[in-house]
Design a protein around this motif. Structure first.
Motif, PDB file in Angstrom:
ATOM      1  N   ASN A 233      -8.267 -14.240 -23.972  1.00 16.52           N
ATOM      2  CA  ASN A 233      -9.208 -14.013 -25.082  1.00 16.52           C
ATOM      3  C   ASN A 233      -9.688 -12.577 -25.213  1.00 16.52           C
ATOM      4  N   ARG A 234      -9.993 -11.944 -24.120  1.00 21.27           N
ATOM      5  CA  ARG A 234     -10.649 -10.636 -24.173  1.00 21.27           C
ATOM      6  C   ARG A 234      -9.744  -9.443 -23.876  1.00 21.27           C
ATOM      7  N   PHE A 235      -8.605  -9.675 -23.235  1.00 18.85           N
ATOM      8  CA  PHE A 235      -7.730  -8.577 -22.812  1.00 18.85           C
ATOM      9  C   PHE A 235      -6.274  -8.884 -23.110  1.00 18.85           C
ATOM     10  N   ILE A 236      -5.477  -7.809 -23.143  1.00 19.32           N
ATOM     11  CA  ILE A 236      -4.041  -7.924 -23.291  1.00 19.32           C
ATOM     12  C   ILE A 236      -3.404  -7.007 -22.249  1.00 19.32           C
ATOM     13  N   ALA A 237      -2.352  -7.498 -21.605  1.00 16.95           N
ATOM     14  CA  ALA A 237      -1.581  -6.686 -20.655  1.00 16.95           C
ATOM     15  C   ALA A 237      -0.173  -6.560 -21.214  1.00 16.95           C
ATOM     16  N   PHE A 238       0.305  -5.341 -21.317  1.00 23.99           N
ATOM     17  CA  PHE A 238       1.640  -5.142 -21.870  1.00 23.99           C
ATOM     18  C   PHE A 238       2.291  -3.909 -21.267  1.00 23.99           C
ATOM     19  N   SER A 239       3.608  -3.860 -21.398  1.00 23.82           N
ATOM     20  CA  SER A 239       4.388  -2.696 -20.981  1.00 23.82           C
ATOM     21  C   SER A 239       4.476  -1.758 -22.176  1.00 23.82           C
TER      22      SER A 239
ATOM     23  N   GLU B 105     -11.460  -6.148 -27.724  1.00 27.07           N
ATOM     24  CA  GLU B 105     -12.644  -5.707 -28.465  1.00 27.07           C
ATOM     25  C   GLU B 105     -12.879  -4.228 -28.171  1.00 27.07           C
ATOM     26  N   HIS B 106     -13.094  -3.447 -29.217  1.00 29.51           N
ATOM     27  CA  HIS B 106     -13.273  -2.007 -29.034  1.00 29.51           C
ATOM     28  C   HIS B 106     -14.509  -1.711 -28.190  1.00 29.51           C
ATOM     29  N   ALA B 107     -14.324  -0.846 -27.199  1.00 27.78           N
ATOM     30  CA  ALA B 107     -15.422  -0.381 -26.348  1.00 27.78           C
ATOM     31  C   ALA B 107     -15.048   0.989 -25.809  1.00 27.78           C
ATOM     32  N   ASN B 108     -16.019   1.884 -25.740  1.00 25.78           N
ATOM     33  CA  ASN B 108     -15.778   3.247 -25.279  1.00 25.78           C
ATOM     34  C   ASN B 108     -15.853   3.400 -23.772  1.00 25.78           C
ATOM     35  N   TYR B 109     -16.806   2.703 -23.158  1.00 25.78           N
ATOM     36  CA  TYR B 109     -17.144   2.962 -21.761  1.00 25.78           C
ATOM     37  C   TYR B 109     -16.931   1.735 -20.889  1.00 25.78           C
TER      38      TYR B 109
ATOM     39  N   SER C  99     -19.767  -6.303 -20.057  1.00 24.02           N
ATOM     40  CA  SER C  99     -20.627  -7.390 -19.594  1.00 24.02           C
ATOM     41  C   SER C  99     -20.011  -8.081 -18.381  1.00 24.02           C
ATOM     42  N   SER C 100     -20.797  -8.930 -17.727  1.00 24.68           N
ATOM     43  CA  SER C 100     -20.270  -9.658 -16.573  1.00 24.68           C
ATOM     44  C   SER C 100     -19.161 -10.624 -16.995  1.00 24.68           C
ATOM     45  N   GLU C 101     -19.243 -11.168 -18.223  1.00 26.49           N
ATOM     46  CA  GLU C 101     -18.176 -12.040 -18.724  1.00 26.49           C
ATOM     47  C   GLU C 101     -16.882 -11.246 -18.922  1.00 26.49           C
ATOM     48  N   GLN C 102     -17.002 -10.037 -19.450  1.00 24.78           N
ATOM     49  CA  GLN C 102     -15.822  -9.185 -19.624  1.00 24.78           C
ATOM     50  C   GLN C 102     -15.245  -8.769 -18.276  1.00 24.78           C
ATOM     51  N   LEU C 103     -16.111  -8.491 -17.327  1.00 28.52           N
ATOM     52  CA  LEU C 103     -15.652  -8.116 -15.990  1.00 28.52           C
ATOM     53  C   LEU C 103     -14.884  -9.265 -15.345  1.00 28.52           C
TER      54      LEU C 103
END
Length: 99
Positions: A21-27, A43-47, A52-56
């Motif tokens: 849901n939150r990340f993609i891993a690709f070559s 989801e766009h994020a700069n830093y 958040s802890s859910e994203q972590l």
């Protein structure tokens, strides 16, 4: 920039190694290293330090899955782990997408 890459990879679905849901891993296309893999938040994020802890938790899950697949497929290869984040002293870098 990275946002455009994410959108293109999701459309083409040829180099995606793992996704959730939150990340993609690709070559990446024209990678610099053998078996190079990028993990990018959808989801766009700069830093990185502001996730958040859910994203972590989600990052940990996709990293674990990616490393397990690499270990099985490539017989436990060595790897480097890098986090690219916008510089903490510059707070107005809206174009930067951490990965």
């Amino acid at each position: 920039m990275l946002w455009d890459i994410i959108q293109q990879e999701l459309i083409e679905n040829r180099r995606i190694n793992y996704g959730e849901n939150r990340f993609i891993a690709f070559s990446p296309f024209a990678s610099r290293f053998p078996f190079e893999t990028w993990i990018i938040p959808k989801e766009h994020a700069n830093y990185f330090e502001e996730i958040s802890s859910e994203q972590l938790w989600a990052l940990g899950q996709i990293l674990k899955g990616t490393l397990q697949r690499s270990t099985r497929t490539l017989n436990d290869p060595p790897y480097n782990f890098l986090i690219h984040s916008a510089p903490f002293y510059e707070k107005d870098i809206s174009f930067y997408h951490w990965h």
